[in-house]
Design a protein around this motif. Structure first.
Motif, PDB file in Angstrom:
ATOM      1  N   LEU A 103       0.806  -1.215   0.000  1.00 29.49           N
ATOM      2  CA  LEU A 103       0.000   0.000   0.000  1.00 29.49           C
ATOM      3  C   LEU A 103       0.841   1.267   0.000  1.00 29.49           C
ATOM      4  O   LEU A 103       0.288   2.373  -0.068  1.00 29.49           O
ATOM      5  CB  LEU A 103      -0.937   0.002   1.214  1.00 29.49           C
ATOM      6  CG  LEU A 103      -1.941  -1.152   1.288  1.00 29.49           C
ATOM      7  CD1 LEU A 103      -2.848  -0.992   2.488  1.00 29.49           C
ATOM      8  CD2 LEU A 103      -2.763  -1.232   0.007  1.00 29.49           C
TER       9      LEU A 103
ATOM     10  N   GLN B 175     -10.079   4.292   3.496  1.00 25.98           N
ATOM     11  CA  GLN B 175      -9.855   3.010   4.163  1.00 25.98           C
ATOM     12  C   GLN B 175      -8.443   2.490   3.893  1.00 25.98           C
ATOM     13  O   GLN B 175      -7.789   1.933   4.788  1.00 25.98           O
ATOM     14  CB  GLN B 175     -10.886   1.988   3.694  1.00 25.98           C
ATOM     15  CG  GLN B 175     -12.318   2.307   4.101  1.00 25.98           C
ATOM     16  CD  GLN B 175     -13.311   1.268   3.602  1.00 25.98           C
ATOM     17  OE1 GLN B 175     -12.954   0.142   3.284  1.00 25.98           O
ATOM     18  NE2 GLN B 175     -14.575   1.660   3.520  1.00 25.98           N
ATOM     19  N   ILE B 176      -7.975   2.672   2.656  1.00 28.98           N
ATOM     20  CA  ILE B 176      -6.629   2.208   2.312  1.00 28.98           C
ATOM     21  C   ILE B 176      -5.579   2.974   3.104  1.00 28.98           C
ATOM     22  O   ILE B 176      -4.606   2.388   3.599  1.00 28.98           O
ATOM     23  CB  ILE B 176      -6.380   2.360   0.799  1.00 28.98           C
ATOM     24  CG1 ILE B 176      -7.248   1.361   0.031  1.00 28.98           C
ATOM     25  CG2 ILE B 176      -4.906   2.137   0.468  1.00 28.98           C
ATOM     26  CD1 ILE B 176      -7.132   1.488  -1.471  1.00 28.98           C
TER      27      ILE B 176
ATOM     28  N   ARG C  46      -5.944   4.348   6.036  1.00 23.28           N
ATOM     29  CA  ARG C  46      -5.974   3.839   7.418  1.00 23.28           C
ATOM     30  C   ARG C  46      -5.285   2.480   7.505  1.00 23.28           C
ATOM     31  O   ARG C  46      -4.517   2.214   8.438  1.00 23.28           O
ATOM     32  CB  ARG C  46      -7.421   3.729   7.918  1.00 23.28           C
ATOM     33  CG  ARG C  46      -8.063   5.061   8.254  1.00 23.28           C
ATOM     34  CD  ARG C  46      -9.267   4.862   9.171  1.00 23.28           C
ATOM     35  NE  ARG C  46     -10.297   4.069   8.537  1.00 23.28           N
ATOM     36  CZ  ARG C  46     -11.356   4.573   7.916  1.00 23.28           C
ATOM     37  NH1 ARG C  46     -11.515   5.882   7.852  1.00 23.28           N
ATOM     38  NH2 ARG C  46     -12.262   3.784   7.365  1.00 23.28           N
ATOM     39  N   LYS C  47      -5.571   1.641   6.518  1.00 26.07           N
ATOM     40  CA  LYS C  47      -4.964   0.315   6.513  1.00 26.07           C
ATOM     41  C   LYS C  47      -3.448   0.406   6.349  1.00 26.07           C
ATOM     42  O   LYS C  47      -2.703  -0.385   6.934  1.00 26.07           O
ATOM     43  CB  LYS C  47      -5.577  -0.527   5.396  1.00 26.07           C
ATOM     44  CG  LYS C  47      -5.043  -1.953   5.302  1.00 26.07           C
ATOM     45  CD  LYS C  47      -5.312  -2.723   6.581  1.00 26.07           C
ATOM     46  CE  LYS C  47      -6.792  -2.963   6.783  1.00 26.07           C
ATOM     47  NZ  LYS C  47      -7.059  -3.800   7.969  1.00 26.07           N
ATOM     48  N   ARG C  48      -2.983   1.365   5.566  1.00 26.96           N
ATOM     49  CA  ARG C  48      -1.540   1.539   5.391  1.00 26.96           C
ATOM     50  C   ARG C  48      -0.866   1.883   6.713  1.00 26.96           C
ATOM     51  O   ARG C  48       0.198   1.349   7.045  1.00 26.96           O
ATOM     52  CB  ARG C  48      -1.260   2.636   4.360  1.00 26.96           C
ATOM     53  CG  ARG C  48       0.219   2.827   4.058  1.00 26.96           C
ATOM     54  CD  ARG C  48       0.430   3.793   2.915  1.00 26.96           C
ATOM     55  NE  ARG C  48       0.003   5.144   3.241  1.00 26.96           N
ATOM     56  CZ  ARG C  48       0.109   6.177   2.406  1.00 26.96           C
ATOM     57  NH1 ARG C  48       0.607   5.982   1.186  1.00 26.96           N
ATOM     58  NH2 ARG C  48      -0.297   7.369   2.763  1.00 26.96           N
ATOM     59  N   ASN C  49      -1.497   2.769   7.486  1.00 29.55           N
ATOM     60  CA  ASN C  49      -0.958   3.102   8.809  1.00 29.55           C
ATOM     61  C   ASN C  49      -0.989   1.888   9.727  1.00 29.55           C
ATOM     62  O   ASN C  49      -0.054   1.658  10.515  1.00 29.55           O
ATOM     63  CB  ASN C  49      -1.746   4.263   9.424  1.00 29.55           C
ATOM     64  CG  ASN C  49      -1.526   5.568   8.691  1.00 29.55           C
ATOM     65  OD1 ASN C  49      -0.469   5.781   8.095  1.00 29.55           O
ATOM     66  ND2 ASN C  49      -2.522   6.441   8.720  1.00 29.55           N
ATOM     67  N   ASP C  50      -2.076   1.111   9.652  1.00 32.59           N
ATOM     68  CA  ASP C  50      -2.172  -0.103  10.468  1.00 32.59           C
ATOM     69  C   ASP C  50      -1.051  -1.088  10.108  1.00 32.59           C
ATOM     70  O   ASP C  50      -0.446  -1.706  10.999  1.00 32.59           O
ATOM     71  CB  ASP C  50      -3.532  -0.782  10.266  1.00 32.59           C
ATOM     72  CG  ASP C  50      -4.678   0.044  10.829  1.00 32.59           C
ATOM     73  OD1 ASP C  50      -4.400   0.939  11.653  1.00 32.59           O
ATOM     74  OD2 ASP C  50      -5.840  -0.206  10.438  1.00 32.59           O
ATOM     75  N   LEU C  51      -0.779  -1.219   8.813  1.00 32.29           N
ATOM     76  CA  LEU C  51       0.262  -2.159   8.376  1.00 32.29           C
ATOM     77  C   LEU C  51       1.638  -1.711   8.836  1.00 32.29           C
ATOM     78  O   LEU C  51       2.494  -2.546   9.148  1.00 32.29           O
ATOM     79  CB  LEU C  51       0.239  -2.296   6.850  1.00 32.29           C
ATOM     80  CG  LEU C  51      -0.884  -3.144   6.254  1.00 32.29           C
ATOM     81  CD1 LEU C  51      -0.748  -3.225   4.744  1.00 32.29           C
ATOM     82  CD2 LEU C  51      -0.875  -4.548   6.856  1.00 32.29           C
TER      83      LEU C  51
END
Length: 418
Positions: A257, A311-312, A314-319
């Motif tokens: 991402l 959403q992507i 946010r997901k990038r930060n989560d990853l």
């Protein structure tokens, strides 16, 4: 600056000895994005390989300028560099561009092969095209909204188009897209008005891996689109961290991402805007169709895109956080796995030694008895031999009993006679 200081890998790695990107571009740390962009354009044209064919040092400086701009033009990378310098950046994964005109015949063949196999290869825009655009000497063809134009463009050349949009269309947003049913490779470029009256390159999309199924045909097409909407839009660069991914398979997931990068231009004002289709084929012309559309008819799609990209992000930060956790757990797992292997070997060795010692009790005693000339006897036989009444003494006792019985019987008979 010496060529040693500007040394960089031909494959696009960062210079081995790196200067401050602000120093390379001759800008201050509080420079605006536009000031950085303007400085880069001037230096890129000055050191472009097309204009310095006999000057290897200029080619190295061009790479250094491109590398510095790749940092300062990206808000996230610029923030990381400002906070922690080059150590905060994965230098080996920084994307660079190669100049197609300087590859040579053999290397061009290999580059074309890798591109055909799906290996992303970025190439520079020809200096002639950039300079003509900057001088305002290019021919601009009109591209009315809602219409399409087809054509063929020679390699390292560009066709320029002017798209005029109204206030209402600017508010709704526009989409400019290019496709090629011949699967040609090209770049979609967007130019901004320069202070000198010419046009400076603002955005470019690389067309290498964007193969999409054509809903109307059975074949495939290469395509790309630029979206200018009323919110921040992003582009997905599939070449980000390609080297890191090749070295570490786990990075293929965690860096996936990272290719989502914010576009420098996310919306257009009313007026005429300049786009271009750049021929990026290695050997032949690029066949294309370009069209400009108002995004108003894609309102649902636009909102969905905004939601998905949020959403992507946010997901990038989560990853990014999960990668740290995962690698710690992976290191712990490897540590525990190694300990498991060691402990298993230790237990196996101890049991092996125990079996050897147990075997020595029976094997050694048997060998000892045989050497002394004795043989083992069955326990039941030994007990019969040693029991009273079963040996020679047992036989004499039987005779005594018989004689006593006989003597007793004789005395009884003599009593009867009396």
């Amino acid at each position: 600056m010496s060529s040693k200081k500007a040394e960089s890998a031909s494959s696009g790695a960062a210079p081995a000895i790196r200067r401050d990107p602000y120093e390379v571009l001759s800008v201050s740390r509080d420079s605006t994005d536009q000031e950085i962009k303007t400085a880069y354009r001037k230096l890129a044209l000055k050191y472009h390989p097309d204009k310095n064919a006999n000057n290897p040092e200029a080619s190295e400086l061009f790479k250094e300028v491109a590398y510095s701009y790749s940092i300062l033009s990206d808000p996230e990378k610029r923030r990381q560099y400002d906070s922690a310098g080059f150590e905060a950046l994965d230098a080996e994964s920084m994307d660079m561009e190669i100049d197609l005109s300087n590859l040579g015949t053999v290397n061009t063949v290999f580059a074309a092969l890798f591109s055909k196999l799906g290996v992303p290869i970025k190439t520079t825009i020809s200096a002639n095209v950039l300079e003509e655009a900057l001088n305002g000497t290019v021919t601009i063809r009109p591209l009315p909204m809602g219409t399409s134009v087809s054509g063929k463009v020679e390699k390292q050349c560009a066709h320029f188009f002017g798209v005029t949009i109204s206030e209402q269309q600017a508010e709704s947003g526009i989409v400019v897209r290019v496709s090629s049913s011949a699967q040609s490779k090209f770049k979609l470029l967007y130019f901004e008005q320069d202070v000198n009256g010419g046009y400076g390159l603002a955005l470019q999309y690389y067309i290498f891996l964007l193969l999409q199924e054509d809903s109307e045909k059975t074949g495939k097409v290469t395509s790309a689109g630029m979206y200018f909407l009323h919110f921040q839009v992003y582009r997905m660069d599939s070449t980000v961290n390609a080297l890191a991914i090749a070295k570490d398979p786990d990075a293929a997931f965690f860096k996936r991402l990272e290719g989502l990068q914010p576009c420098e231009v996310s919306e257009l004002k009313a007026g005429t805007h300049i786009f271009a289709v750049y021929g990026d084929n290695f050997f032949k012309t690029a066949t294309y169709t370009i069209e400009a559309l108002c995004a108003k008819s894609y309102e649902d799609t636009t909102e969905r895109l905004k939601e998905i990209e949020t959403q992507i992000l946010r997901k990038r930060n989560d990853l990014r956080q999960f990668e740290t956790e995962y690698r710690k757990a992976l290191a712990r797992f490897q540590e525990v796995t190694n300990k498991y292997t060691q402990e298993k070997q230790a237990v196996d060795e101890l049991l092996k030694q125990r079996d050897t010692i147990h075997s020595s009790f029976t094997v050694n005693r048997s060998v000892s008895n045989i050497s002394n000339g004795s043989s083992s006897r069955v326990v039941g036989d030994d007990m019969r031999c040693e029991s009273p009444g079963h040996g020679e003494e047992g036989g004499s006792d039987g005779k005594d009993k018989a004689s006593k019985k006989k003597w007793f019987n004789l005395n009884l008979k003599s009593d009867k006679k009396l």
